[in-house]
Design a protein around this motif. Structure first.
Motif, mmCIF file in Angstrom:
data_model
loop_
_atom_site.group_PDB
_atom_site.id
_atom_site.type_symbol
_atom_site.label_atom_id
_atom_site.label_comp_id
_atom_site.label_asym_id
_atom_site.label_seq_id
_atom_site.Cartn_x
_atom_site.Cartn_y
_atom_site.Cartn_z
ATOM 1 N N TYR A 27 0.870 -1.164 0.000
ATOM 2 C CA TYR A 27 0.000 0.000 0.000
ATOM 3 C C TYR A 27 0.913 1.221 0.000
ATOM 4 O O TYR A 27 1.798 1.344 0.863
ATOM 5 C CB TYR A 27 -0.915 0.049 1.234
ATOM 6 N N ASP A 37 -10.010 3.605 3.187
ATOM 7 C CA ASP A 37 -11.179 2.716 3.099
ATOM 8 C C ASP A 37 -11.722 2.328 4.470
ATOM 9 O O ASP A 37 -12.676 1.552 4.569
ATOM 10 C CB ASP A 37 -10.858 1.469 2.268
ATOM 11 N N ARG A 50 -10.109 0.632 6.870
ATOM 12 C CA ARG A 50 -9.369 -0.453 7.516
ATOM 13 C C ARG A 50 -8.277 0.148 8.386
ATOM 14 O O ARG A 50 -7.661 1.150 8.042
ATOM 15 C CB ARG A 50 -8.776 -1.395 6.463
#
Length: 111
Positions: A16, A83, A85
């Motif tokens: 990421y 998102d 998370r």
């Protein structure tokens, strides 16, 4: 001009790279640029189950140069991705740019 080699070669690891939010233990939040890698390989059959919770790491850099946040105060901190998370991590250096080591399932990659 010679083309520069990619920083992260196509090694198949889940990564990421992008914006995130650090939540410090005292509740303060700071926007950061994150570069994270999942060392656990979900396609392998010889992984230890404990690897799922301890094998993500990377670096975090404050997005706001004027911020008074010290990222080394994330001991531990919470990393939240756009998102929603999130996962706990430990800062390994600081104050404006820090390494980080995950303390639970990665907030990115396969679910």
């Amino acid at each position: 001009m010679t083309e520069r080699a990619r920083f992260h070669p196509g090694d198949g690891r889940h990564r990421y790279v992008g914006p995130a939010t650090v939540v410090l233990p005292d509740g303060r939040e700071a926007s950061v640029a994150a570069s994270l890698v999942l060392r656990y390989d979900p396609s392998r059959t010889d992984n230890r189950e404990s690897d799922r919770d301890s094998t993500w790491a990377g670096s975090l850099t404050l997005a706001d140069d004027a911020s008074d946040v010290d990222l080394s105060d994330a001991f531990p901190g919470m990393l939240r991705l756009p998102d929603g998370r999130e996962s706990e991590f430990m800062a390994t250096s600081g104050p404006r740019e820090t390494g980080c080591s995950g303390l639970g399932p990665a907030p990115f990659g396969p679910q």
